[in-house]
Design a protein around this motif. Sequence first.
Motif, PDB file in Angstrom:
ATOM      1  N   LEU A 102       0.836  -1.198   0.000  1.00  0.00           N
ATOM      2  CA  LEU A 102       0.000   0.000   0.000  1.00  0.00           C
ATOM      3  C   LEU A 102       0.872   1.250   0.000  1.00  0.00           C
ATOM      4  O   LEU A 102       0.632   2.200  -0.756  1.00  0.00           O
ATOM      5  N   GLY A 103       1.893   1.247   0.851  1.00  0.00           N
ATOM      6  CA  GLY A 103       2.799   2.394   0.937  1.00  0.00           C
ATOM      7  C   GLY A 103       3.553   2.629  -0.353  1.00  0.00           C
ATOM      8  O   GLY A 103       3.770   3.773  -0.764  1.00  0.00           O
ATOM      9  N   THR A 104       3.951   1.555  -1.022  1.00  0.00           N
ATOM     10  CA  THR A 104       4.655   1.695  -2.298  1.00  0.00           C
ATOM     11  C   THR A 104       3.745   2.317  -3.347  1.00  0.00           C
ATOM     12  O   THR A 104       4.149   3.210  -4.087  1.00  0.00           O
ATOM     13  N   GLY A 105       2.502   1.864  -3.385  1.00  0.00           N
ATOM     14  CA  GLY A 105       1.531   2.452  -4.316  1.00  0.00           C
ATOM     15  C   GLY A 105       1.256   3.910  -4.011  1.00  0.00           C
ATOM     16  O   GLY A 105       1.202   4.760  -4.910  1.00  0.00           O
ATOM     17  N   PHE A 106       1.092   4.219  -2.724  1.00  0.00           N
ATOM     18  CA  PHE A 106       0.837   5.598  -2.310  1.00  0.00           C
ATOM     19  C   PHE A 106       2.033   6.489  -2.622  1.00  0.00           C
ATOM     20  O   PHE A 106       1.878   7.627  -3.070  1.00  0.00           O
ATOM     21  N   LEU A 107       3.223   5.969  -2.420  1.00  0.00           N
ATOM     22  CA  LEU A 107       4.446   6.701  -2.747  1.00  0.00           C
ATOM     23  C   LEU A 107       4.476   7.053  -4.240  1.00  0.00           C
ATOM     24  O   LEU A 107       4.788   8.187  -4.616  1.00  0.00           O
ATOM     25  N   PHE A 108       4.128   6.089  -5.067  1.00  0.00           N
ATOM     26  CA  PHE A 108       4.083   6.315  -6.512  1.00  0.00           C
ATOM     27  C   PHE A 108       3.084   7.422  -6.855  1.00  0.00           C
ATOM     28  O   PHE A 108       3.380   8.323  -7.645  1.00  0.00           O
ATOM     29  N   VAL A 109       1.904   7.368  -6.264  1.00  0.00           N
ATOM     30  CA  VAL A 109       0.879   8.389  -6.513  1.00  0.00           C
ATOM     31  C   VAL A 109       1.365   9.761  -6.057  1.00  0.00           C
ATOM     32  O   VAL A 109       1.219  10.757  -6.778  1.00  0.00           O
ATOM     33  N   LEU A 110       1.947   9.823  -4.864  1.00  0.00           N
ATOM     34  CA  LEU A 110       2.447  11.098  -4.345  1.00  0.00           C
ATOM     35  C   LEU A 110       3.466  11.728  -5.288  1.00  0.00           C
ATOM     36  O   LEU A 110       3.389  12.927  -5.590  1.00  0.00           O
ATOM     37  N   VAL A 111       4.402  10.933  -5.767  1.00  0.00           N
ATOM     38  CA  VAL A 111       5.494  11.458  -6.589  1.00  0.00           C
ATOM     39  C   VAL A 111       5.050  11.715  -8.028  1.00  0.00           C
ATOM     40  O   VAL A 111       5.287  12.789  -8.578  1.00  0.00           O
ATOM     41  N   HIS A 112       4.376  10.749  -8.633  1.00  0.00           N
ATOM     42  CA  HIS A 112       4.101  10.840 -10.066  1.00  0.00           C
ATOM     43  C   HIS A 112       2.812  11.569 -10.427  1.00  0.00           C
ATOM     44  O   HIS A 112       2.706  12.099 -11.536  1.00  0.00           O
ATOM     45  N   TYR A 113       1.837  11.583  -9.541  1.00  0.00           N
ATOM     46  CA  TYR A 113       0.568  12.234  -9.863  1.00  0.00           C
ATOM     47  C   TYR A 113       0.339  13.526  -9.086  1.00  0.00           C
ATOM     48  O   TYR A 113      -0.288  14.444  -9.585  1.00  0.00           O
ATOM     49  N   TRP A 114       0.821  13.586  -7.857  1.00  0.00           N
ATOM     50  CA  TRP A 114       0.611  14.776  -7.041  1.00  0.00           C
ATOM     51  C   TRP A 114       1.851  15.651  -6.974  1.00  0.00           C
ATOM     52  O   TRP A 114       1.859  16.653  -6.267  1.00  0.00           O
ATOM     53  N   ASN A 115       2.909  15.250  -7.676  1.00  0.00           N
ATOM     54  CA  ASN A 115       4.147  16.027  -7.783  1.00  0.00           C
ATOM     55  C   ASN A 115       4.777  16.383  -6.436  1.00  0.00           C
ATOM     56  O   ASN A 115       5.323  17.471  -6.267  1.00  0.00           O
ATOM     57  N   VAL A 116       4.696  15.470  -5.497  1.00  0.00           N
ATOM     58  CA  VAL A 116       5.354  15.656  -4.208  1.00  0.00           C
ATOM     59  C   VAL A 116       6.811  15.230  -4.391  1.00  0.00           C
ATOM     60  O   VAL A 116       7.108  14.256  -5.076  1.00  0.00           O
ATOM     61  N   ASN A 125       4.112   9.352   3.444  1.00  0.00           N
ATOM     62  CA  ASN A 125       3.716   7.948   3.362  1.00  0.00           C
ATOM     63  C   ASN A 125       3.675   7.296   4.744  1.00  0.00           C
ATOM     64  O   ASN A 125       2.780   6.506   5.043  1.00  0.00           O
ATOM     65  N   LEU A 126       4.642   7.626   5.588  1.00  0.00           N
ATOM     66  CA  LEU A 126       4.689   7.058   6.946  1.00  0.00           C
ATOM     67  C   LEU A 126       3.470   7.449   7.774  1.00  0.00           C
ATOM     68  O   LEU A 126       3.050   6.695   8.655  1.00  0.00           O
ATOM     69  N   LEU A 127       2.898   8.620   7.486  1.00  0.00           N
ATOM     70  CA  LEU A 127       1.707   9.064   8.216  1.00  0.00           C
ATOM     71  C   LEU A 127       0.512   8.139   7.953  1.00  0.00           C
ATOM     72  O   LEU A 127      -0.408   8.075   8.765  1.00  0.00           O
ATOM     73  N   LEU A 128       0.528   7.457   6.845  1.00  0.00           N
ATOM     74  CA  LEU A 128      -0.512   6.476   6.522  1.00  0.00           C
ATOM     75  C   LEU A 128      -0.132   5.077   7.010  1.00  0.00           C
ATOM     76  O   LEU A 128      -0.928   4.406   7.665  1.00  0.00           O
ATOM     77  N   THR A 129       1.076   4.654   6.709  1.00  0.00           N
ATOM     78  CA  THR A 129       1.434   3.252   6.931  1.00  0.00           C
ATOM     79  C   THR A 129       1.710   2.891   8.397  1.00  0.00           C
ATOM     80  O   THR A 129       1.369   1.785   8.818  1.00  0.00           O
ATOM     81  N   ILE A 130       2.283   3.798   9.167  1.00  0.00           N
ATOM     82  CA  ILE A 130       2.580   3.465  10.567  1.00  0.00           C
ATOM     83  C   ILE A 130       1.304   3.239  11.378  1.00  0.00           C
ATOM     84  O   ILE A 130       1.159   2.193  12.020  1.00  0.00           O
ATOM     85  N   PRO A 131       0.351   4.187  11.377  1.00  0.00           N
ATOM     86  CA  PRO A 131      -0.880   3.917  12.148  1.00  0.00           C
ATOM     87  C   PRO A 131      -1.643   2.691  11.639  1.00  0.00           C
ATOM     88  O   PRO A 131      -2.158   1.909  12.431  1.00  0.00           O
ATOM     89  N   LEU A 132      -1.693   2.518  10.326  1.00  0.00           N
ATOM     90  CA  LEU A 132      -2.395   1.360   9.769  1.00  0.00           C
ATOM     91  C   LEU A 132      -1.726   0.064  10.212  1.00  0.00           C
ATOM     92  O   LEU A 132      -2.404  -0.889  10.634  1.00  0.00           O
ATOM     93  N   ASN A 133      -0.415   0.011  10.157  1.00  0.00           N
ATOM     94  CA  ASN A 133       0.308  -1.180  10.579  1.00  0.00           C
ATOM     95  C   ASN A 133       0.117  -1.439  12.071  1.00  0.00           C
ATOM     96  O   ASN A 133      -0.048  -2.583  12.502  1.00  0.00           O
ATOM     97  N   PHE A 134       0.121  -0.395  12.865  1.00  0.00           N
ATOM     98  CA  PHE A 134      -0.124  -0.533  14.300  1.00  0.00           C
ATOM     99  C   PHE A 134      -1.495  -1.161  14.546  1.00  0.00           C
ATOM    100  O   PHE A 134      -1.628  -2.115  15.323  1.00  0.00           O
ATOM    101  N   LEU A 135      -2.517  -0.639  13.878  1.00  0.00           N
ATOM    102  CA  LEU A 135      -3.872  -1.145  14.077  1.00  0.00           C
ATOM    103  C   LEU A 135      -4.001  -2.597  13.595  1.00  0.00           C
ATOM    104  O   LEU A 135      -4.653  -3.414  14.265  1.00  0.00           O
TER     105      LEU A 135
END
Length: 143
Positions: A102-116, A125-135
């Motif tokens: 999920l994080g790899t996909g989100f990273l791709f979207v952030l960089v290639h589509y949202w120009n981050v 990306n960590l703001l999404l994956t760390i809490p999700l992984n914890f839960l």
Amino acid sequence: MIKRLLDKFNIHSKEDFWKFVWQFVKFGLVGVSNTLISLAVYYAVVLLLGVEHYILANTLGFVISVINAYIWNSKFVFQKKDRKHGKSFVKVFVSYGSTFLLGTGFLFVLVHYWNVSEMIAPIINLLLTIPLNFLLNKFWAFK
């Protein structure tokens, strides 16, 4: 809505809330050690076997860091009491593997589509994956 969420997390008092927060902090500390282990394995394999083996290096780093995560999360974070480790061990791999994908996909979207920036995107990306992984670990793998 907040009451239902707190009930789902088994938070019924300030003490329960701070236990939950402390557990999340401990999970983060294990995560830091996972990252360091994964990077150490990655660089060691790349330096020892050559750059063409970076996929192998990344995979080995991931596997070894998840083994580390299981050991520390079962003893230090979630304090698994029973001796049946097989099922929860597989669930930990699935949890970390799914958030990795999920994080790899989100990273791709952030960089290639949202120009981050490639430098900022992993932090977001960590703001999404760390809490999700914890839960996933708290309520599924170590339930």
